[in-house]
Design a protein around this motif. Structure first.
Motif, short mmCIF file in Angstrom:
data_model
loop_
_atom_site.label_atom_id
_atom_site.label_comp_id
_atom_site.label_asym_id
_atom_site.label_seq_id
_atom_site.Cartn_x
_atom_site.Cartn_y
_atom_site.Cartn_z
N HIS A 5 -66.09 74.63 6.76
CA HIS A 5 -66.52 73.23 6.67
C HIS A 5 -65.75 72.43 7.71
N MET A 6 -66.44 71.57 8.45
CA MET A 6 -65.79 70.70 9.41
C MET A 6 -65.55 69.34 8.75
N LEU A 7 -64.31 68.93 8.73
CA LEU A 7 -63.93 67.64 8.16
C LEU A 7 -63.60 66.69 9.31
N GLN A 8 -64.31 65.57 9.35
CA GLN A 8 -64.05 64.55 10.36
C GLN A 8 -63.06 63.55 9.77
N GLN A 43 -58.49 70.59 15.58
CA GLN A 43 -59.06 70.94 16.87
C GLN A 43 -58.69 69.94 17.97
N HIS A 44 -57.39 69.70 18.07
CA HIS A 44 -56.87 68.74 19.06
C HIS A 44 -55.50 69.21 19.53
N SER A 129 -60.67 59.59 16.12
CA SER A 129 -60.93 60.45 14.97
C SER A 129 -60.57 61.88 15.34
N ARG A 130 -60.28 62.67 14.33
CA ARG A 130 -59.85 64.06 14.54
C ARG A 130 -60.72 65.00 13.73
N LYS A 131 -60.97 66.18 14.28
CA LYS A 131 -61.76 67.21 13.58
C LYS A 131 -60.81 68.25 12.99
N LEU A 132 -61.06 68.58 11.72
CA LEU A 132 -60.27 69.56 11.02
C LEU A 132 -61.21 70.63 10.45
N LEU A 133 -61.09 71.86 10.95
CA LEU A 133 -61.94 72.95 10.49
C LEU A 133 -61.25 73.65 9.32
#
Length: 139
Positions: A5-8, A43-44, A129-133
């Motif tokens: 799941h990708m969490l924004q 993912q940063h 904003s940051r993406k968290l897989l």
């Protein structure tokens, strides 16, 4: 069983922020596992993840103060400053703490200690904003 799941994550100011509730909410929307592991991958390259004190906000403030003192923006030998003076220090802070965590899951919930919480370290003045897989493995 594997699930992703990708969490924004919303944009946050520079500093350390508890994101445990957001991760738990995302986990609740994934298939229930009685025992498993949740891998978190930010993912940063200018932010980080870590686990620490979840009750006293001065711990997060002290983290920010310590990192800013030890990885100073006025370090003259940094060459990677294309996006401003916080650019290279943010990359170093991210590498020091890391961008991933592996957490145990018990009965569909994070199995953290009583005083443990997941921190997002936002190391840029305007990181966005940051993406968290989230990758869940379990049975």
């Amino acid at each position: 069983m594997w699930q992703q799941h990708m969490l924004q994550l919303r944009s946050r100011q520079r500093g350390f922020h508890l994101i445990t509730d957001e991760v738990e909410t995302a986990l609740a929307h994934m298939p229930l596992v009685s025992v498993g592991l949740l891998h978190l991958q930010l993912q940063h390259t200018s932010a980080s993840l870590t686990i620490n004190e979840n009750a006293d906000p001065t711990v997060r403030q002290d983290f920010e103060a310590w990192f800013n003192h030890n990885v100073s923006e006025d370090t003259r030998y940094f060459r990677h400053t294309y996006e401003g003076p916080d650019d290279m220090p943010a990359h170093i802070k991210s590498s020091l703490l890391g961008t991933s965590l592996i957490l145990p899951i018990t009965n569909g919930r994070l199995a953290l200690g009583t005083w443990q919480g997941i921190y997002l370290g936002e190391h840029r003045d305007h990181g966005g904003s940051r993406k968290l897989l989230l990758t869940l493995q379990g049975e």
